[in-house]
Design a protein around this motif. Structure first.
Motif: not given
Lengths: 303, 295
Positions: B217-232
């Motif tokens: 779950t924690r890794q999933m949330i991390f990947v989710f936030s990475y997508v937001l970061f990388i899109e920015t």
């Protein structure tokens, strides 16, 4: 091997590779267990008693592990020769016998998957670590009932409700104070003694014909130990289950076991009935006398 | 004590009730940061789910006469350089990263979990060759690789999220593999084997689901936030992210370059920082709570 024997071990040899070379942990051990009998294995730490029983259970993971001998396991009239094909997995390399570990593990799994739980199962030393920390105790008992039922035909299986009820019955049978509450508790919420009771329930719910109890009372305090020993004796009798009881505590042994084998340095020193051990202590092997003496039991029968 | 009194079982514990109790005890005992972060995560979740049902029209409504307005009742957060409501664009911008992020997170956690379990369980040459391939992927610098991908293929947030989830699979698989290897020696796993449980059930239920759930779950949330970061990051670096006029938080920051006033970058940037911080704190809180339950 006669029809009346459940487990028959002949000349079992177990070796391990260590940085200092190959060490023989079990060296030509032989014994057998009949239905309903309690065989005690007595010995100090490192005498190979746990290794011999792990070999019967097929749980030895190290390399090379079991290297020779015979283990015959009787399940409902059918005899399985567990080590029959072992020599074909052993090859010679630089003068040392070496085992094809992966192939052997696969082969052993194919053999043991029918026997685990049904013919033989085990309870371990540390009750807290042998229960799944993330499942409630009741679920774990129920799971082993499910594993047992999965061997049956689909029509004969118990339904979910019946399994839950049986799990609760098992918790009551191991004399839990409040089975309904314990059913929904996690192992960390229970005391060590309660965990070991739960473990006994989980193991016996499989309805094995032989139970391996590997020092089940180590790490429990004296009163709880006595309770566990009494409980085991009652349940074994009620379930008509044979037991291999491993301990270094000679008092427990005399109370529980029908026959006792004494092990040291991977060898069986002697095989006696519990009665002989009590009554004729001075005729026993030197090392057995040392063990009896350590428990303060020789003098009592002398006078 | 007797069979009759215990015959009727009390509460049945199901997967959702365990999730609920995990969450509930986490809520009671966690510090304020966890409470705040979970509120933000729930808000993002709700907005993300209702977002597709809301029309794009007001968001795309360009009107140069009302450009760069200060916050007012009509435009809560003012308007941007082309006279569009910043509040609405922020809200609609969630859609840009929400579903791609979810897909990336789920994909990475699932594939990483399965591969890690396979490596840990089989060992031998299967495990070794799988680990070698995964380590090879792990050596790729994520950001540079993503920029490279964006220069080759037409910009697509879905592609970006899939690639970034693939880049995260090795690290997740390694974590899970270590866990599986460590658990294989545990007494209770041996006991499960001795009681005759199916190995597939032990590995998928007892190890992956019960033990690695929090980690995944924690890794999933991390990947989710990475997508937001990388899109920015990609929007700012070279318009590789979501394309104008469709809003994303990344291209809102990027667009503030052409604004006549100095402050329009602040709101989307703040939204990005708060959301990523909240996501990471939320994941950590859940994982820490599950670790405590184990003891």
């Amino acid at each position: 091997m006669s029809e009346q024997t459940l487990v028959d071990v002949q000349d079992l040899v177990i070796e391990f590779d260590t940085p200092k070379g190959r060490v023989r942990v079990v060296d030509g051990v032989s014994f057998s267990v009949s239905p309903g009998e309690v065989l005690g294995i007595l010995g100090e730490s490192g005498s190979g008693k746990t290794m011999s029983t792990q070999a019967i259970l097929g749980l030895i993971g190290g390399y090379p592990g079991v290297m020779g001998g015979q283990i015959n396991l009787n399940d409902q009239g059918v005899t399985y020769e567990l080590l029959k094909d072992l020599p074909s997995f052993i090859s010679e390399r630089r003068g040392q016998p070496e085992k094809n570990e992966r192939a052997w593990r696969k082969h052993r799994y194919a053999q043991m998957k029918k026997l685990w739980g049904r013919a033989i199962t085990s309870i371990f030393q540390n009750p807290r670590r042998s229960l799944d920390p993330l499942m409630t105790v009741g679920q774990q008992v129920k799971e082993s009932i499910q594993a047992r039922e999965s061997h049956k035909d689909a029509l004969e299986r118990l339904n979910d409700q019946a399994q839950t009820e049986e799990a609760l019955e098992w918790l009551a049978k191991v004399q839990m104070v409040d089975p309904a509450r314990v059913y929904h508790s996690y192992p960390h919420e229970l005391s060590g003694g309660m965990c070991q009771r739960a473990m006994i329930a989980v193991a016996l719910a499989c309805k094995p014909s032989i139970l391996v109890a590997d020092e089940p009372t180590t790490g429990l305090d004296a009163t709880v130990r006595a309770q566990i020993v009494h409980l085991l004796q009652d349940l074994i009798k009620a379930e008509q289950c044979a037991m291999l009881y491993i301990t270094h505590d000679i008092r427990e042994m005399l109370y529980l076991a029908d026959r006792v084998i004494v092990m040291r340095h991977g060898k069986v020193l002697e095989q006696v009935s519990a009665n002989d051990l009590k009554e004729h202590a001075l005729e026993r092997h030197e090392y057995t006398q040392v063990l009896l003496d350590a428990a303060g039991m020789i003098g009592a029968h002398d006078e | 004590m007797t069979g009759q009194s215990t015959g009727q079982s009390t509460r049945q514990s199901t997967w959702y009730s365990t999730w609920y109790s995990t969450w509930h005890s986490a809520w009671k005992e966690q510090p304020l940061s966890f409470k705040l972060s979970s509120i933000i995560v729930v808000l993002v979740l709700c907005f993300g789910v209702i977002n597709p049902f809301i029309s794009y029209d007001p968001v795309l409504d360009v009107e140069l006469s009302r450009r760069d307005l200060a916050p007012s009742w009509e435009y809560w957060m003012g308007t941007d350089g082309q006279g569009r409501s910043v509040a609405l664009r922020l809200f609609k911008g969630i859609e840009a990263f929400f579903f791609p992020g979810l897909i990336a997170g789920l994909f990475a956690a699932f594939v990483g979990g399965v591969l890690g379990a396979l490596c840990g369980y089989f060992g031998g040459w299967i495990g070794r060759s799988l680990s070698a391939v995964l380590e090879l992927i792990d050596t790729l610098p994520r950001m540079v690789f993503l920029v490279l991908i964006c220069t080759i293929f037409p910009p697509s947030i879905l592609l970006i999220s899939i690639i970034s989830s693939v880049l995260f699979i090795p690290s997740i698989a390694t974590i899970i593999r270590r866990k599986v290897e460590a658990l294989g020696a545990e007494d209770y796993i041996l006991a499960h084997v001795a009681h005759g449980f199916h190995p597939l059930k032990i590995i998928s239920y007892h190890i992956l689901w019960l033990q690695c759930r929090a980690l995944l779950t924690r890794q999933m949330i991390f990947v989710f936030s990475y997508v937001l970061f990388i899109e920015t990051a990609l929007s700012y670096l070279g318009d590789y992210g979501v394309q104008e006029p469709y809003p994303s938080w990344g291209n809102m920051v990027a667009q503030s370059r052409i604004s006549a006033v100095a402050w329009p970058w602040a709101l989307p940037a703040l939204a990005i920082i708060i959301t990523i911080a909240a996501l990471l704190a939320f994941g950590d809180g859940i994982a820490r709570r599950e670790e405590e339950v184990k003891r």
